[in-house]
Design an enzyme around this catalytic site. Sequence first.
Site, PDB file in Angstrom:
ATOM      1  N   PRO A 164      22.620  51.426  17.055  1.00  0.00           N
ATOM      2  CA  PRO A 164      23.218  50.231  16.440  1.00  0.00           C
ATOM      3  C   PRO A 164      24.238  50.565  15.351  1.00  0.00           C
ATOM      4  O   PRO A 164      25.230  49.841  15.195  1.00  0.00           O
ATOM      5  CB  PRO A 164      22.012  49.484  15.854  1.00  0.00           C
ATOM      6  CG  PRO A 164      20.855  49.948  16.678  1.00  0.00           C
ATOM      7  CD  PRO A 164      21.148  51.388  16.968  1.00  0.00           C
ATOM      8  N   ASP A 165      24.004  51.628  14.592  1.00  0.00           N
ATOM      9  CA  ASP A 165      24.966  52.013  13.558  1.00  0.00           C
ATOM     10  C   ASP A 165      26.309  52.374  14.177  1.00  0.00           C
ATOM     11  O   ASP A 165      27.372  51.916  13.727  1.00  0.00           O
ATOM     12  CB  ASP A 165      24.432  53.212  12.766  1.00  0.00           C
ATOM     13  CG  ASP A 165      23.207  52.875  11.952  1.00  0.00           C
ATOM     14  OD1 ASP A 165      23.370  52.387  10.827  1.00  0.00           O
ATOM     15  OD2 ASP A 165      22.087  53.083  12.439  1.00  0.00           O
ATOM     16  N   TYR A 166      26.259  53.209  15.211  1.00  0.00           N
ATOM     17  CA  TYR A 166      27.497  53.608  15.863  1.00  0.00           C
ATOM     18  C   TYR A 166      28.165  52.423  16.556  1.00  0.00           C
ATOM     19  O   TYR A 166      29.397  52.269  16.515  1.00  0.00           O
ATOM     20  CB  TYR A 166      27.238  54.745  16.855  1.00  0.00           C
ATOM     21  CG  TYR A 166      27.055  56.088  16.183  1.00  0.00           C
ATOM     22  CD1 TYR A 166      28.148  56.743  15.613  1.00  0.00           C
ATOM     23  CD2 TYR A 166      25.815  56.701  16.107  1.00  0.00           C
ATOM     24  CE1 TYR A 166      28.006  57.974  14.993  1.00  0.00           C
ATOM     25  CE2 TYR A 166      25.654  57.936  15.488  1.00  0.00           C
ATOM     26  CZ  TYR A 166      26.750  58.568  14.935  1.00  0.00           C
ATOM     27  OH  TYR A 166      26.603  59.786  14.307  1.00  0.00           O
TER      28      TYR A 166
END
Length: 411
Positions: free
Chosen positions: A181-183
């Site tokens: 999710p961060d990427y």
Amino acid sequence: MSADGAAPSPQPTVTPLQGIRVIDVSSFLAGPFCSTQLAEFGAEVFKLELPVVGDALRKFGTPTPSGDSLPWLQETRNKKVATLDLRKPEGAELLKRMVRKADVLVENFQPGTLEKWGLGWDTLKEENGKLIMVRISGFGQTGPYSPRPGFGRIGNAFGGLAYLAGFPDRPPTTPGSATIPDYMAGLYGALGVMLALRARDMTGRGQYIDIGLYEPIFRILDELAAAYEYKGYQRERMGPGTVNVCPHSHYPTRDGKWIAIACTSDKIYARLAEAQGQPELAAPGGRWEKIFDRDRERDEVDAWVAKWTMQFTLEDCIKECDKFQVPCGPVYAISDIFKDPHYAARENILRMKDPRVGEIAMPNVVPRLSDTPGKVEWLGPPMGAHTEELYKGLLGMSDAELGRLKDKGVI
């Protein structure tokens, strides 16, 4: 001339984001990845972190002799780093001065944090009406959960991906990496910047971009939402299998490895049946002619394919699939990736020398642009490496002013 007879692309004289200045006050990992992509394509990115303490990403992951981690070196590439304590009034005022000279600000604090410091959107847009502000948080800037903290694992869970990862008789598992999710949020953040820059060209106005970590995950779950609303169908964990298609999974080979085979249509399945020497199974009236027939007997189909793949080594199985144009690929560990000639031919693995650490391998720039490609010029720098360039060069401050701010812990 290139191999296909086309004239080679001219040596690039510009970069796509040349002249765009970005102030990055984010940390750990979504915001930094957003600005990294901008930096790879020519934007000038000033990454700000707390004095003395530094960014948390410096200590996250595999450490190096430099004192900074591999994730820091990789995801702070091409950025200029300086220190600033936004919590202090003088620090907040300095950020406002930077914003007046910037195109983009990237942040991923919990909602309300910047507002508490007098640095919310309503304030910053008054400093620069053309500012584009990327705001990434766990649950977005609005909604009942917006004040909650969030990390990638929460994004996978709340976004619906973790529920689908694993086997039906076991608990939900991490879908590959907790940082997906961060990427993904960083990727959508960079896309948002591109869209907002284009809109600014037409309107002359900036805007803010609001992304919750879970939202890119929810967005990529193919027909999950539509199928639930339309037919009341709730997809469950299927291990390596895939809904709506079969055979479409990972299968063992004789040498203890795994091959991914994807039959996304009846035609492709017919080619696999031919490869296996049983074309009658896919012929009109055959047992598994249609996807509905195969889905109904999914376990038997997968067992049938696995029995076939187990006759070959991974290399030979890929050759057999290629012969019949059946989409396939090896299920790779990272050690396999480093040995693969295709990765080498496309230069997917970038090796960079860092003066503090030596040579480091990492993923290369994506996407590829034929005439104005992105590139990596340096890896994550030591703390404060560009502090003087930012404050003296961009803001025109004197040595005496810098000394006073250092003494007060603002920088």
